[in-house]
Design a protein around this motif. Structure first.
Motif, PDB file in Angstrom:
ATOM      1  N   ASP A 250       0.772  -1.141   0.096  1.00 40.37           N
ATOM      2  CA  ASP A 250       0.132   0.021  -0.010  1.00 40.37           C
ATOM      3  C   ASP A 250       0.798   1.238  -0.018  1.00 40.37           C
TER       4      ASP A 250
ATOM      5  N   ASP B 293      -0.233   5.102   0.354  1.00 43.35           N
ATOM      6  CA  ASP B 293      -1.321   6.264   0.493  1.00 43.35           C
ATOM      7  C   ASP B 293      -2.632   5.581  -0.102  1.00 43.35           C
ATOM      8  N   GLY B 294      -3.076   4.332   0.265  1.00 42.28           N
ATOM      9  CA  GLY B 294      -4.455   3.798  -0.131  1.00 42.28           C
ATOM     10  C   GLY B 294      -4.470   3.093  -1.613  1.00 42.28           C
ATOM     11  N   LYS B 295      -3.321   2.951  -2.105  1.00 43.93           N
ATOM     12  CA  LYS B 295      -3.425   2.169  -3.124  1.00 43.93           C
ATOM     13  C   LYS B 295      -1.978   1.300  -3.422  1.00 43.93           C
ATOM     14  N   PRO B 296      -2.143   0.054  -4.173  1.00 43.64           N
ATOM     15  CA  PRO B 296      -1.090  -0.357  -4.209  1.00 43.64           C
ATOM     16  C   PRO B 296       0.085   0.263  -5.316  1.00 43.64           C
TER      17      PRO B 296
ATOM     18  N   TYR C 235      -7.412  -7.963  -7.683  1.00 41.50           N
ATOM     19  CA  TYR C 235      -7.455  -6.661  -7.026  1.00 41.50           C
ATOM     20  C   TYR C 235      -8.129  -5.730  -8.029  1.00 41.50           C
TER      21      TYR C 235
ATOM     22  N   ASN D 144       5.674   7.783   0.713  1.00 43.02           N
ATOM     23  CA  ASN D 144       4.410   8.321   1.526  1.00 43.02           C
ATOM     24  C   ASN D 144       4.211   9.587   1.735  1.00 43.02           C
TER      25      ASN D 144
END
Length: 230
Positions: A26, A28-31, A64, A224
């Motif tokens: 992950d 920041d919320g996405k792969p 996914y 990040n």
């Protein structure tokens, strides 16, 4: 002109000390991998995505993609034993006469302006492609070894003599495909070295200090932070 992006995603997360392949971690919320793909799907130009995955990772990605209702078109290619073999497999489905970018799946933070500049760079008979690179800003030392390969110390080197090479690396597909017909060599560290081995010339432009390749936990933490400011 047709444009393609070959995204290589063959990492296993060993240096991350993670059971999850690093491209699926992950960010920041996405792969990481999805953020990398979005670099190309968000461009103001039509770019066809060719995603290269190890056999064991294909279902992870498909699951996914389906669970999150993603809709961007892309082609999945099964990778080979090395990056060289993976890129070669992807090039098999790319036509001659196109412009193709080859990009690391764990470089998710690249300025859109840089990618556009690379894709639209004027190629010619004497210039088969273009790659981004940045200067070295820290002092460097080279290991010294004896006749048996045992390290004996270090010596300073002139940092102005070196560049840090990045991706995406962009080439005329016809010539890149011809270069990749050569037998594999461990000296092929990227697409530029493959092209050089066949006598093709390319230009180098200024890359981006934000173009981080995520390989360790510290890289992920830094990415990040970068993403929130980018």
């Amino acid at each position: 002109m047709k444009y393609y992006a070959v995204i290589t995603a063959g990492g296993v997360g060993k240096r991350m000390k993670s059971k999850t392949p690093k491209q699926f971690l992950d960010l920041d919320g996405k792969p990481i991998l999805l953020r990398t793909i979005e670099l190309f799907t968000n461009l103001d130009m039509d770019v066809e995505i060719v995603l290269v995955l190890p056999p064991g990772h294909v279902e992870i990605w498909k699951d996914y993609y389906n669970r999150h209702g993603l809709i961007f078109p892309h082609t999945i290619v099964t990778g080979g034993i090395t990056r060289f073999h993976s890129v070669r497999a992807a090039l098999d489905i790319i036509p001659d006469g196109a412009v193709v970018a080859v990009h690391d799946g764990v470089r998710p933070i690249v300025p859109q302006s840089l990618i556009t500049e690379l894709f639209t760079y004027p190629l010619s008979q004497d210039c088969a492609g273009v790659i981004p690179a940045v200067p070295v800003v820290e002092s460097m030392r080279q290991k010294t070894v004896d006749a048996n390969g045992v390290q004996t110390g270090t010596r300073p080197v002139t940092r102005e003599d070196y560049l840090l090479v990045q991706t995406p690396q962009v080439f005329d597909s016809t010539r890149l495909k011809l270069a990749y017909k050569k037998p594999y060599s461990p000296n092929f560290t990227d697409d530029a070295t493959v092209m050089e081995s066949s006598g093709y010339k390319f230009d180098i432009i200024e890359g981006s200090k934000f173009n981080l390749k995520i390989t360790t936990r510290d890289d992920l933490k830094f990415a990040n932070l970068l993403l929130r400011e980018f």
